[in-house]
Write a protein that holds these residues in place. Structure first.
Motif, PDB file in Angstrom:
ATOM      1  N   GLU A 175     -17.579 -25.069   9.705  1.00  0.00           N
ATOM      2  CA  GLU A 175     -19.045 -24.952   9.677  1.00  0.00           C
ATOM      3  C   GLU A 175     -19.657 -25.935   8.685  1.00  0.00           C
ATOM      4  OE1 GLU A 175     -22.532 -21.675   8.573  1.00  0.00           O
ATOM      5  OE2 GLU A 175     -20.407 -21.097   8.547  1.00  0.00           O
ATOM      6  N   LEU A 176     -19.039 -26.032   7.494  1.00  0.00           N
ATOM      7  CA  LEU A 176     -19.558 -26.943   6.480  1.00  0.00           C
ATOM      8  C   LEU A 176     -19.442 -28.388   6.943  1.00  0.00           C
ATOM      9  CD1 LEU A 176     -20.743 -27.384   3.697  1.00  0.00           C
ATOM     10  CD2 LEU A 176     -18.439 -27.302   2.738  1.00  0.00           C
ATOM     11  N   GLN A 177     -18.307 -28.741   7.567  1.00  0.00           N
ATOM     12  CA  GLN A 177     -18.126 -30.106   8.059  1.00  0.00           C
ATOM     13  C   GLN A 177     -19.144 -30.430   9.149  1.00  0.00           C
ATOM     14  OE1 GLN A 177     -15.846 -32.359   6.700  1.00  0.00           O
ATOM     15  NE2 GLN A 177     -17.187 -33.747   7.844  1.00  0.00           N
ATOM     16  N   ALA A 178     -19.436 -29.429   9.993  1.00  0.00           N
ATOM     17  CA  ALA A 178     -20.436 -29.640  11.048  1.00  0.00           C
ATOM     18  C   ALA A 178     -21.804 -29.904  10.438  1.00  0.00           C
ATOM     19  CB  ALA A 178     -20.488 -28.410  11.965  1.00  0.00           C
ATOM     20  N   GLN A 179     -22.124 -29.171   9.363  1.00  0.00           N
ATOM     21  CA  GLN A 179     -23.404 -29.394   8.689  1.00  0.00           C
ATOM     22  C   GLN A 179     -23.463 -30.784   8.068  1.00  0.00           C
ATOM     23  OE1 GLN A 179     -24.520 -26.320   5.963  1.00  0.00           O
ATOM     24  NE2 GLN A 179     -24.319 -24.674   7.446  1.00  0.00           N
ATOM     25  N   LEU A 180     -22.356 -31.195   7.459  1.00  0.00           N
ATOM     26  CA  LEU A 180     -22.304 -32.539   6.860  1.00  0.00           C
ATOM     27  C   LEU A 180     -22.444 -33.617   7.927  1.00  0.00           C
ATOM     28  CD1 LEU A 180     -19.414 -32.077   4.259  1.00  0.00           C
ATOM     29  CD2 LEU A 180     -21.855 -32.217   3.803  1.00  0.00           C
ATOM     30  N   ASP A 181     -21.744 -33.423   9.071  1.00  0.00           N
ATOM     31  CA  ASP A 181     -21.837 -34.404  10.163  1.00  0.00           C
ATOM     32  C   ASP A 181     -23.261 -34.484  10.707  1.00  0.00           C
ATOM     33  OD1 ASP A 181     -19.156 -34.903   9.884  1.00  0.00           O
ATOM     34  OD2 ASP A 181     -18.537 -33.629  11.559  1.00  0.00           O
ATOM     35  N   ALA A 182     -23.911 -33.318  10.829  1.00  0.00           N
ATOM     36  CA  ALA A 182     -25.285 -33.296  11.336  1.00  0.00           C
ATOM     37  C   ALA A 182     -26.230 -34.003  10.366  1.00  0.00           C
ATOM     38  CB  ALA A 182     -25.747 -31.852  11.565  1.00  0.00           C
ATOM     39  N   ALA A 183     -26.020 -33.766   9.060  1.00  0.00           N
ATOM     40  CA  ALA A 183     -26.862 -34.419   8.054  1.00  0.00           C
ATOM     41  C   ALA A 183     -26.659 -35.927   8.067  1.00  0.00           C
ATOM     42  CB  ALA A 183     -26.556 -33.859   6.665  1.00  0.00           C
TER      43      ALA A 183
END
Length: 337
Positions: A175-183
């Protein structure tokens, strides 16, 4: 304009371990004294091994969401005095309470891979979700709008061996990696949009320059045509044509002038005023049929002659009769009716 809000980060002073008798993940029991904790803080050297901030206890190359820059020890409690390169999205998740617990993993003093043998050297600092840490009693992380104040409660696990990764830890990491990728994708799009806007502005500026240059060229062509027409009408001497055009071009930049004319007020540009003045002037050179036999006839008439021939005749007449150019020009171009 309102100042940009700084990126969220972790406050300094987070507690990660407390001295005492601890049971590691491998089941072994260790007694770590206040002196051991103080030695750990004093010996920590990021140039030898920089302890990362992780989600859970990673088995291999899991992402690091920040780094420990400096440690301090106070009354047997090991704290992170300074962080480095903390991911803003990770800091937001900690601030939101997604990772309330911490657990420190150490190299054993006798471990051959220990960067500083003889002490408990920090390997990484794991942030945990629902999984309870092994060391209880550490204070929670608190954030303050005014100044980052740290007050921790609740615990931290200590371990000398890597621990298995739980499904919950994997889910949180994903989930955190997905947020970082989205950012990162959002940032890349913003940069692309900014570059496109910059190019569009540059293209518009270049087009405006081209339009302005064409407008100036067209305007000069109009003024040249006007001056040539006045020469043909005899209101401008051929030698004055270029000067008239240059003057009219310069006056195009002048602001309009208001003046009274009878009971009315007129507003006119200096360039237009000069054009009107030239147009309304009496012809300086007369071209046409005149009665023969005049004394000036010997000097030569204007009919059938070019401007250059008339100019040459006028200069010759002025030199011969010791008169000015204007009188000579009248003499070579006009005849008594």
């Amino acid at each position: 304009m309102q100042a940009a809000k700084p990126n969220p980060t972790l406050p300094d002073g987070i507690e990660i371990f407390r001295s005492g008798t601890r049971t590691a993940e491998n089941g072994q029991v260790y007694t770590i004294t206040d002196a051991d904790v103080a030695a750990t803080a004093a010996a920590y050297d990021p140039s030898l091994h920089e302890a990362p901030l992780t989600v859970g206890h990673p088995e291999g190359d899991h992402p690091a969401y920040g780094w420990v820059r400096r440690l301090v020890a106070e009354d047997g409690v090991l704290k992170i005095a300074e962080h480095d390169q903390v991911e803003p999205q990770f800091a937001e998740m900690v601030q939101a309470g997604r990772f309330k617990k911490r657990s420190a993993a150490f190299y054993h003093p006798t471990d051959t891979t220990n960067p500083k043998p003889g002490i408990w050297y920090p390997r990484h600092v794991a942030w945990l979700g629902a999984q309870p840490p092994a060391v209880k009693g550490l204070k929670d992380v608190q954030f303050s709008e005014a100044a980052p104040a740290v007050s921790f409660s609740e615990p931290i696990a200590q371990s000398t061996q890597p621990t298995p990764t739980t499904q919950e830890q994997d889910d949180m990491t994903t989930e955190l990696q997905a947020q970082l990728d989205a950012a990162n994708a959002k940032l890349a799009q913003a940069q692309a949009d900014a570059e496109a806007a910059k190019k569009k502005a540059a293209d518009a500026e270049a087009q405006a320059v081209q339009f302005a240059e064409k407008a100036r060229a067209d305007r000069k062509a109009q003024l040249v045509s006007f001056a040539e027409a006045q020469v043909q009408a005899g209101r401008l001497l051929p030698k004055d044509k270029d000067m008239a055009v240059a003057t009219l071009v310069a006056l195009d930049a002048a602001a309009p002038v208001e003046f009274s004319e009878g009971n009315t007020t007129r507003k006119l540009s200096p360039g237009q005023w000069l054009q009107d003045l030239i147009t309304a002037a009496a012809p300086k050179v007369q071209f046409g049929e005149f009665a023969p036999g005049n004394a000036t006839a010997q000097a030569g008439g204007a009919k059938g002659k070019s401007d250059a021939e008339i100019d040459q005749a006028a200069r010759a007449y002025a030199a011969q009769h010791k008169v000015n150019y204007s009188e000579a020009l009248r003499a070579v171009t006009s005849f008594a009716a």
